[in-house]
Each structure stands twice: as C-alpha cells, then as structure tokens.
Write an enzyme that holds these catalytic residues in place. Structure first.
Site, short mmCIF file in Angstrom:
data_model
loop_
_atom_site.label_atom_id
_atom_site.label_comp_id
_atom_site.label_asym_id
_atom_site.label_seq_id
_atom_site.Cartn_x
_atom_site.Cartn_y
_atom_site.Cartn_z
CG HIS A 26 -2.19 0.73 1.04
ND1 HIS A 26 -3.14 0.42 0.10
CD2 HIS A 26 -2.67 1.81 1.70
CE1 HIS A 26 -4.14 1.25 0.19
NE2 HIS A 26 -3.88 2.12 1.15
CE1 TYR A 39 -1.18 5.76 4.03
CE2 TYR A 39 0.54 4.38 3.10
CZ TYR A 39 -0.61 4.52 3.84
OH TYR A 39 -1.20 3.41 4.40
#
Length: 107
Positions: A26, A39
C-alpha cells in the site's frame, strides 16, 4: 497542510505477516499519487497501559496510517484521481476496519 490519520485494524482472517506485507504494498502504491503530499504507515508494536492519565481502551489497532495534503485543492485532486480509487480498492483487501481523523495543526 491537511493531515488525515487512520487507525487500522487487519481482517481477523489475515495473518500479521500478510498484513505487514500488504502495508508495504500500500505504501509503494502511494508513490506518485496525484495530490498526495506524503503517506506514512506504522505498525503498532505495543500498547503500554502505564499512562499518567486514565487509560482509554479503544480495542486492537494494528497500524496507523497518515495522509498529508498541501491544500484543500490538492486534497480534491487526490479524491478525484483514478489512481486513488485503485489504492482504496487495495485497502479494502487488507484493512478490516478503520477510523479516520482529520487533524488540526496546533503548533
């Protein structure tokens, strides 16, 4: 800066090792995401209960993710991105539950 923090719980049927691998995938998928400034994802390594104020039991949390956006406009670019939609589809595979928080920078 807009920052959204996510408390993540893995699916009951998924092993810790598989969850760890999917968190890495991810993270890798976030590279070049339109509108996304940064992120981060961190696995929860422990849960100390020796706090100096009353303990808040929120149940098991397996990881904490955080998305950063430079502006509301960049957040909208992110939300409208087809890449983001595919990223969310991957999230449905390895995230059993989540709790998001939009945070406000204080200092």
């Amino acid at each position: 800066m807009i920052r959204i923090l996510y408390l993540l719980v893995k699916p009951e049927s998924m092993s810790h090792e598989q969850f760890r691998k999917e968190c890495v995938v991810h993270f890798q998928m976030s590279a070049g995401m339109p509108g996304l400034h940064k992120y981060e994802v961190r696995l929860v390594a422990g849960n100390p209960t020796d706090t100096h104020v009353p303990y808040l039991d929120v149940g098991r949390i397996d990881a904490i993710g955080e998305c950063w956006f430079a502006s509301e406009e960049q957040y909208q670019v992110y939300m409208e991105s087809d890449i983001r939609k595919a990223w969310f589809e991957h999230g449905k595979y390895f995230i059993g539950q989540l709790k998001p928080f939009v945070t406000e920078e204080l200092v």
